[in-house]
Design an enzyme around this catalytic site. Structure first.
Site, PDB file in Angstrom:
ATOM      1  N   LYS A  21      -8.292   4.734  -6.857  1.00 25.57           N
ATOM      2  CA  LYS A  21      -7.525   3.687  -7.540  1.00 25.57           C
ATOM      3  C   LYS A  21      -8.287   3.247  -8.788  1.00 25.57           C
ATOM      4  CE  LYS A  21      -4.552   0.489  -5.113  1.00 25.57           C
ATOM      5  NZ  LYS A  21      -4.523  -0.772  -4.398  1.00 25.57           N
TER       6      LYS A  21
HETATM    7  C1  E4P Z   1      -1.572  -2.198  -3.700  1.00 26.00           C
HETATM    8  O1  E4P Z   1      -1.997  -1.143  -4.065  1.00 26.00           O
HETATM    9  C2  E4P Z   1      -2.205  -3.490  -4.040  1.00 26.00           C
HETATM   10  O2  E4P Z   1      -3.531  -3.443  -3.665  1.00 26.00           O
HETATM   11  C3  E4P Z   1      -1.536  -4.635  -3.341  1.00 26.00           C
HETATM   12  O3  E4P Z   1      -0.183  -4.320  -3.127  1.00 26.00           O
HETATM   13  C4  E4P Z   1      -1.712  -5.955  -4.059  1.00 26.00           C
HETATM   14  O4  E4P Z   1      -0.915  -6.913  -3.425  1.00 26.00           O
HETATM   15  P1  E4P Z   1      -1.101  -8.485  -3.615  1.00 26.00           P
HETATM   16  O5  E4P Z   1      -0.484  -8.856  -4.925  1.00 26.00           O
HETATM   17  O6  E4P Z   1      -0.361  -9.087  -2.470  1.00 26.00           O
HETATM   18  O7  E4P Z   1      -2.576  -8.762  -3.585  1.00 26.00           O
END
Ligand code: E4P
Length: 219
Positions: A87
């Protein structure tokens, strides 16, 4: 549409993967730090365990902010397991790293995406997945799901192989909307997966059927 679970919690992943409906996992530093605090293991061991629990991609985020640091982080994470997907937050340094990682056949998921232009640049750099954060956009008064429609159309127009991951999902309607638009993947927190399953009329229906069966059940 593929469904990923958006958590680093090993118990949640174990329970939901046992249902046979999970195609991958997304983590981020916040989710991993919660699990480290909960069970006291180190982040690398947690990621390795997650990778053993699912066949599909497991996203793990870099924490460096310069290009060579992002590449190094990505390569180190990739050593943990074959199915790790790196990521990378969208930024200039991230774009350069995405291209280098792609050249080495290392899968990337471009994260913290809030506009179609950011996603288009990531796709041109060769990212495998892009993650627009729908809930966080809704939180600041934007229509988060709009970007999902834009990305599905843009990638389709030009036959780009980057997949759209609907992220920052807050409630079951997000998943229905994502599927209607034609998103490739939706990454869903544990509590929202449970809500997808629930309907009060199902509970009432089961209760009534059992009650009526009780009246006629052979003794
Ligand atoms: C996904 O890849 C993200 O890490 C996640 O959906 C972030 O979500 P949040 O906005 O609830 O922290």
């Amino acid at each position: 549409m593929k469904i990923f679970i958006d958590t680093a919690n090993l118990d949640e992943i174990g329970e939901i993967t046992s249902w046979g409906i999970i195609d991958g996992v997304t983590t981020n530093p916040t989710l991993l730090s919660r699990e480290v605090e909960r069970i006291g293991k180190n982040p690398e061991d947690i990621l390795k365990e997650i990778c053993n629990m699912v066949k599909g991609p497991v996203s793990a985020e870099v924490t460096s902010t310069d290009t060579s640091g992002i590449i190094d982080d990505g390569k180190k994470l990739r050593e943990l397991a074959e199915n790790i997907c790196i990521k990378v937050p969208i930024c200039k340094e991230g774009l350069l790293a995405i291209r280098k990682l792609r050249d080495e056949d290392i899968m990337t998921n471009t994260t913290l995406v809030f506009s179609a232009n950011q996603a288009l640049l990531a796709a041109k750099a060769g990212t495998n997945l892009v993650s627009p954060f729908i809930g966080r956009m809704d939180d600041v008064g934007n229509e988060g799901m709009e970007i999902v429609g834009q990305l599905v159309t843009i990638f389709d127009n030009y036959c780009m192989d980057t997949e759209v991951v609907v992220a920052s999902v807050r409630h079951p309607m997000h998943i229905i909307e994502a599927a209607i638009i034609g998103a490739d993947i939706c990454t869903v927190p544990y509590n929202v997966i449970l809500k997808m399953l629930n309907h009060p009329l199902t509970d009432v229906g089961i209760e009534r059927f059992l009650k009526d069966w009780g009246k006629i059940k052979p003794k």
